[in-house]
Scaffold this motif. Structure first.
Motif, short mmCIF file in Angstrom:
data_model
loop_
_atom_site.label_atom_id
_atom_site.label_comp_id
_atom_site.label_asym_id
_atom_site.label_seq_id
_atom_site.Cartn_x
_atom_site.Cartn_y
_atom_site.Cartn_z
N ASN A 43 -3.07 11.82 -0.68
CA ASN A 43 -2.64 12.25 0.65
C ASN A 43 -1.89 11.14 1.37
N THR A 44 -2.28 9.92 1.08
CA THR A 44 -1.57 8.75 1.60
C THR A 44 -1.14 7.88 0.43
N ILE A 45 0.11 7.46 0.43
CA ILE A 45 0.63 6.57 -0.62
C ILE A 45 0.55 5.14 -0.10
N TYR A 46 -0.32 4.36 -0.72
CA TYR A 46 -0.54 3.00 -0.26
C TYR A 46 0.40 2.03 -0.98
N PRO A 47 0.76 0.91 -0.33
CA PRO A 47 1.57 -0.12 -1.00
C PRO A 47 0.83 -0.68 -2.22
N VAL A 48 1.60 -1.06 -3.21
CA VAL A 48 1.01 -1.59 -4.44
C VAL A 48 0.13 -2.80 -4.17
N ILE A 49 0.59 -3.68 -3.29
CA ILE A 49 -0.17 -4.89 -3.02
C ILE A 49 -1.53 -4.57 -2.40
N ASP A 50 -1.58 -3.54 -1.54
CA ASP A 50 -2.85 -3.15 -0.93
C ASP A 50 -3.81 -2.56 -1.97
N VAL A 51 -3.25 -1.80 -2.92
CA VAL A 51 -4.07 -1.23 -3.98
C VAL A 51 -4.66 -2.34 -4.84
N ILE A 52 -3.87 -3.34 -5.18
CA ILE A 52 -4.34 -4.46 -5.99
C ILE A 52 -5.43 -5.23 -5.24
N ARG A 53 -5.22 -5.47 -3.96
CA ARG A 53 -6.22 -6.20 -3.16
C ARG A 53 -7.53 -5.42 -3.08
N ALA A 54 -7.43 -4.10 -2.93
CA ALA A 54 -8.64 -3.27 -2.88
C ALA A 54 -9.38 -3.30 -4.22
N LEU A 55 -8.63 -3.26 -5.33
CA LEU A 55 -9.26 -3.30 -6.66
C LEU A 55 -9.94 -4.65 -6.91
N LEU A 56 -9.41 -5.70 -6.30
CA LEU A 56 -9.99 -7.04 -6.47
C LEU A 56 -11.19 -7.26 -5.56
N GLY A 57 -11.54 -6.26 -4.74
CA GLY A 57 -12.74 -6.36 -3.92
C GLY A 57 -12.51 -6.64 -2.46
N GLU A 58 -11.28 -6.83 -2.06
CA GLU A 58 -11.01 -7.08 -0.64
C GLU A 58 -11.18 -5.79 0.16
N GLN A 59 -11.82 -5.89 1.31
CA GLN A 59 -12.06 -4.72 2.15
C GLN A 59 -10.88 -4.49 3.08
N ILE A 60 -10.18 -3.38 2.85
CA ILE A 60 -9.03 -2.99 3.67
C ILE A 60 -9.33 -1.62 4.25
N SER A 61 -9.24 -1.50 5.54
CA SER A 61 -9.60 -0.26 6.22
C SER A 61 -8.86 0.94 5.63
N GLY A 62 -9.60 1.94 5.19
CA GLY A 62 -9.01 3.16 4.64
C GLY A 62 -8.65 3.03 3.17
N VAL A 63 -8.02 1.93 2.81
CA VAL A 63 -7.52 1.74 1.45
C VAL A 63 -8.67 1.55 0.47
N SER A 64 -9.62 0.68 0.79
CA SER A 64 -10.71 0.36 -0.13
C SER A 64 -11.52 1.60 -0.48
N PHE A 65 -11.83 2.42 0.53
CA PHE A 65 -12.60 3.63 0.27
C PHE A 65 -11.82 4.60 -0.61
N ALA A 66 -10.56 4.83 -0.29
CA ALA A 66 -9.75 5.79 -1.05
C ALA A 66 -9.57 5.35 -2.51
N ILE A 67 -9.35 4.06 -2.71
CA ILE A 67 -9.09 3.57 -4.07
C ILE A 67 -10.38 3.47 -4.87
N ASN A 68 -11.38 2.77 -4.34
CA ASN A 68 -12.57 2.46 -5.12
C ASN A 68 -13.57 3.61 -5.21
N THR A 69 -13.55 4.51 -4.24
CA THR A 69 -14.53 5.60 -4.22
C THR A 69 -13.97 6.91 -4.75
N ILE A 70 -12.66 7.13 -4.59
CA ILE A 70 -12.07 8.41 -4.97
C ILE A 70 -11.12 8.28 -6.15
N ARG A 71 -10.11 7.45 -6.02
CA ARG A 71 -9.03 7.44 -7.02
C ARG A 71 -9.42 6.70 -8.30
N LEU A 72 -10.08 5.56 -8.20
CA LEU A 72 -10.45 4.80 -9.40
C LEU A 72 -11.44 5.56 -10.28
#
Length: 343
Positions: A43-72
């Motif tokens: 539903n939201t297309i996140y920047p590549v750098i934000d996706v990488i940061r979320a995968l590495l464990g950094e907490q980013i509002s909205g991004v971390s939940f979408a990537i680590n809980t739903i998409r991954l």
């Protein structure tokens, strides 16, 4: 003259090896692309750098939940389940020397599905129990199919017909369970039966990942023996292959990974059926197509899920998309085999 013949044979082998490497590398590259697309698109297309940061464990509002809980979890479920369906289906087709002899057609995935639906709708068990029941039911289905098709001598055609009959019986059982089940349990069961990556959760995946990482290498290591089994029982025995032992190990490994993948994602239609023939067409003869079949299966699941999510106004489960792709091929295969007198 003799040296020229040997050189000609060696050159043919080198060409086949190059083709295998090119095909496997291309399938791997495409798989990496669709895995990245699974993480980036939504539903939201996140920047590549934000996706990488979320995968590495950094907490980013909205991004971390979408990537680590739903998409991954969704991506990993599709990746490992598709690989499992691809390798398992190819193993059965090669071992039994018939493209129809795959877990979808002969009822193995239906046996796992019946057990899982019973656990979900009637017993309301945990995901762990569902997984164990699916594997056990898949193995039991194989045993029943073998016993009923054995007769005086083993026949692949009889095995396929018995498998189709058992599949019809198990489908009737699933329908009955859905009929008598509680109304509130039916949506989850029906969504699971269609084959879907929706709702995949990270805590469900370790069992699938570990099973694939343990049993898939065993199938790959037995790839040479599997190719020899394709020559027939007598030829394999004369070449020193312990056919009974090899067949038992291959069946156990294939059923375990297929049944557990079915427990996690549901019976995603036709992936086990399509992966082997597609891989064989791409790789050609002379080299094992076990790994390419697994890669084709993973690509089919992930690409079909992307199509189901974004190609239409309504979002469809992945199993519907793979069913649309696989059904015409099944009809084509049946017509071709009938013309050749193989049915």
């Amino acid at each position: 003259m003799k040296s020229k013949s040997i050189e000609f044979i060696m050159e043919g082998r080198r060409q086949r090896r190059r083709r295998w490497i090119i095909v496997t590398s291309s399938l791997t590259a495409f798989l990496i692309i669709v895995c990245c697309a699974m993480l980036l698109l939504g539903n939201t297309i996140y920047p590549v750098i934000d996706v990488i940061r979320a995968l590495l464990g950094e907490q980013i509002s909205g991004v971390s939940f979408a990537i680590n809980t739903i998409r991954l979890p969704r991506m990993l479920a599709g990746l490992f389940a598709g690989f499992a369906f691809g390798i398992g289906g190819n193993t059965f087709q090669t071992m039994l020397r018939n493209p129809l002899a795959n877990p979808n057609v002969i009822g193995i995935t239906t046996g796992s599905s019946a057990a899982a639906v019973f656990c979900i709708v009637i017993l309301h068990t945990s995901d762990t129990i569902v997984s164990v029941a699916s594997v056990g039911a898949g193995l039991a289905t194989v045993v029943f199919i073998y016993l009923f098709s054995k007769g005086k001598s083993f026949s692949i055609g009889r095995l396929i017909l018995v498998g189709i009959g058992i599949q019809a019986m198990l489908n009737a059982l699933i329908s009955y369970i859905l009929l008598v089940g509680a109304q509130q349990d039916l949506p989850a069961a029906l969504r699971w039966l269609s084959g879907s990556l929706n709702g995949s959760q990270m805590h469900e995946l370790p069992s699938l990942i570990i099973t694939v990482l343990v049993f898939a290498p065993i199938i790959i290591l037995l790839g040479k023996n599997l190719s020899i089994l394709e020559l027939g029982e007598q030829s394999a025995t004369s070449l020193g292959v312990n056919t009974d032992k090899t067949r038992i190990v291959l069946i156990l490994c294939s059923v375990c990974i297929i049944a557990l993948a079915t427990a996690i994602t549901g019976p995603i239609a036709f992936v086990a059926f399509l992966s082997g023939p597609i891989a064989k067409r791409l790789v050609g003869v002379g080299f094992s197509n076990i790994i390419p079949a697994g890669l084709v299966g993973a690509n089919l699941v992930l690409a079909s899920d992307l199509i189901g999510q974004f190609a239409f106004e309504v979002r469809y489960p992945v199993g519907i998309i793979t069913g649309i792709i696989g059904a015409p091929y099944l009809i084509y295969l049946l017509i071709r085999m009938n013309r050749k007198g193989e049915l």
